[in-house]
Design a protein around this motif. Sequence first.
Motif, PDB file in Angstrom:
ATOM      1  N   ILE A  24       0.811  -1.216   0.000  1.00 49.29           N
ATOM      2  CA  ILE A  24       0.000   0.000   0.000  1.00 49.29           C
ATOM      3  C   ILE A  24       0.850   1.274   0.000  1.00 49.29           C
ATOM      4  O   ILE A  24       0.348   2.338  -0.353  1.00 49.29           O
ATOM      5  CB  ILE A  24      -0.977   0.016   1.197  1.00 49.29           C
ATOM      6  N   MET A  25       2.119   1.179   0.390  1.00 47.05           N
ATOM      7  CA  MET A  25       2.975   2.366   0.333  1.00 47.05           C
ATOM      8  C   MET A  25       4.407   2.009   0.691  1.00 47.05           C
ATOM      9  O   MET A  25       4.686   0.920   1.206  1.00 47.05           O
ATOM     10  CB  MET A  25       2.474   3.451   1.287  1.00 47.05           C
ATOM     11  N   ARG A  26       5.285   2.918   0.387  1.00 44.23           N
ATOM     12  CA  ARG A  26       6.660   2.838   0.858  1.00 44.23           C
ATOM     13  C   ARG A  26       6.816   3.943   1.893  1.00 44.23           C
ATOM     14  O   ARG A  26       6.688   5.132   1.580  1.00 44.23           O
ATOM     15  CB  ARG A  26       7.658   3.022  -0.286  1.00 44.23           C
ATOM     16  N   GLU A  27       7.084   3.564   3.132  1.00 42.57           N
ATOM     17  CA  GLU A  27       7.132   4.518   4.232  1.00 42.57           C
ATOM     18  C   GLU A  27       8.569   4.885   4.564  1.00 42.57           C
ATOM     19  O   GLU A  27       9.419   4.022   4.776  1.00 42.57           O
ATOM     20  CB  GLU A  27       6.449   3.945   5.470  1.00 42.57           C
ATOM     21  N   GLU A  28       8.821   6.174   4.615  1.00 44.62           N
ATOM     22  CA  GLU A  28      10.170   6.654   4.887  1.00 44.62           C
ATOM     23  C   GLU A  28      10.564   6.398   6.341  1.00 44.62           C
ATOM     24  O   GLU A  28       9.770   6.579   7.260  1.00 44.62           O
ATOM     25  CB  GLU A  28      10.261   8.150   4.600  1.00 44.62           C
TER      26      GLU A  28
END
Length: 300
Positions: free
Chosen positions: A159-163
């Motif tokens: 669902i996303m790439r989280e920093e």
Amino acid sequence: MLNATWLNTFTTLCETGHFTRSADVLGMTQPGVSQHLRKLEAQVGKPLIVQDGKSFTPTPAGEALFKVGLARRRQERELRELMQRDDPGVGEVRIGCSGSFAMWLYPHLLERLRTAPDLALHLKAAPQGDVTRGLVHGELDLGILATRPQQPKLEARMIMREELCLVVPKSMTPRPVELADLNKLGFVAHPDGYEYADELLGRNFAKEYQGSEHLRTRTSVNQIGQILTPVAEGIGYAILPRSGVDAFARRGEVSILNLPIKHHHDLWLTFRRGRSKFARIASMISLIEKEVSALHQMPE
């Protein structure tokens, strides 16, 4: 365990008060009804009726068993109604994820609860292994994982790439920061902190960085909501996923350093195969994907 067919026959017999009428209701023969009665009596070890000609009276054991039969019918009826009522706002949803993500996600779940009074949501902050096991064993409906699970029972969507963020007191930016500056300030340790440090500091201070065991730890805390408090007080620096930073109550008192080499964790929304067809699960998947999309678009 009571035989369900025999119990249903006996419950119908008590309701109608007549063998022939019970046989008609059940689509059986009268001898068949009598046979079920005798088998149930043998199973419980007590007579269930006292016959008087063509009529009968339930014994105390029979009266008790009749109540059990009625209760079981009621439970089955309620279960059928619940299963037929596949409503996105009815039932329970159990979610597991990291503490950082849980701190960010929970307010959005509360918003959903305000509009769905018959919905119950349970959020569990836990290590990835515990979340995966909870999904496999049916203890959780949804999980957010940092790696794609290899369990065949599970489905996953990235669902996303989280920093992964290096967080410092507001006063330290925007000037360049060296590893020596960070060590002078001191590390705020937490259960995932040392692993995060190896991932992020090892990439950005490759020459100076000797491993997380050599960091100067100023304080440690295992409560996710408190990790950034010493940073806001100017006491140390911390490393957290972006969701944990943005959920911090004193967000304006800390800054995320703009490092040359950024590092991200992939986030996988995970659930048991087939569960996404349930209305309440599908609704929660949509909610999480929507809120995550908004988080992903926030300026760094």
